[in-house]
Design an enzyme around this catalytic site. Sequence first.
Site, PDB file in Angstrom:
ATOM      1  N   CYS A  36     -45.217 -17.443 -34.196  1.00 48.82           N
ATOM      2  CA  CYS A  36     -43.795 -17.862 -34.424  1.00 48.82           C
ATOM      3  C   CYS A  36     -43.648 -19.302 -34.116  1.00 48.82           C
ATOM      4  CB  CYS A  36     -43.152 -16.679 -33.974  1.00 48.82           C
ATOM      5  SG  CYS A  36     -43.308 -15.250 -34.439  1.00 48.82           S
TER       6      CYS A  36
HETATM    7  N1  PCA Z   1     -44.296 -12.162 -33.934  1.00 49.89           N
HETATM    8  C1  PCA Z   1     -45.812 -13.121 -33.262  1.00 49.89           C
HETATM    9  C2  PCA Z   1     -46.484 -13.488 -34.574  1.00 49.89           C
HETATM   10  C3  PCA Z   1     -46.160 -12.409 -35.643  1.00 49.89           C
HETATM   11  C4  PCA Z   1     -44.822 -11.966 -35.504  1.00 49.89           C
HETATM   12  O1  PCA Z   1     -44.040 -11.160 -36.138  1.00 49.89           O
HETATM   13  C5  PCA Z   1     -44.998 -14.175 -32.527  1.00 49.89           C
HETATM   14  O2  PCA Z   1     -43.895 -13.848 -31.829  1.00 49.89           O
HETATM   15  O3  PCA Z   1     -45.521 -15.199 -32.495  1.00 49.89           O
END
Ligand code: PCA
Length: 232
Positions: free
Chosen positions: A164
Amino acid sequence: MEQIKVIVTGYDRYQGVDVNPSYLVPQALADRGVGGLNRGGTRLEDPLLGVDLDITAVTLPVSFAKAWPILHQAIERVEPDLVISTGLKRHARGISMERCAVNVKAVGDDRARQEGSGHGLTEPVDPDGPAAYWTRLPLRAILQEFGHCGIPATLSSDAGTYVCNALFYNLLGWATKHPEVLAGFVSLPLANENDRQGLGLPIEQQIRAVQEVVRETVRYYRQPSSSPILIA
Ligand code: PCA
């Protein structure tokens, strides 16, 4: 009619999570739009009055290597005015409006645990990039709107050290070269349909939240205000 093109992104299946809200929410926006007012409503202060809003949902893989190139391709294809990315933050209680992306990514096998602030080994997302980028979304206006709608939310300066944050960092790096485009990141909590004591929010409330993010960002895009965007 002024056309405003929006890309809303989320993620595909994510380890250990039955329902990834960030998979459902962008699709719901592409299917339903961002609320009734743009479908024949005439409230004076409707930010969407006279706007032909075009929403493209993009589902990304949970992959450092693939997520940004796929979003970049979609951006080149759609040529959006706004890009709103979303992702799951498992430990969040409500919606987290992310202020900044940091030049740090987790390395090693326990990457999935780095969704929150990580403690493991890290390396830069971009060895030549700055320490962080700020979003230009109107976060204050969005949080005010959430208050009116009863949506639990906080400002956050930590989208983690996993995919993310890396996606957000690349997106904001791209946006510095395309200042006509507004880009931001919304961390979503777990989809929680009934346990009001526990973590998470019902998926319909999360959809409503990202609809408000788009509405307020369109308002700001059409008429940038002088009020501060960031809350210290
Ligand atoms: N959250 C993860 C990656 C995919 C998602 O939905 C993150 O916080 O990086």
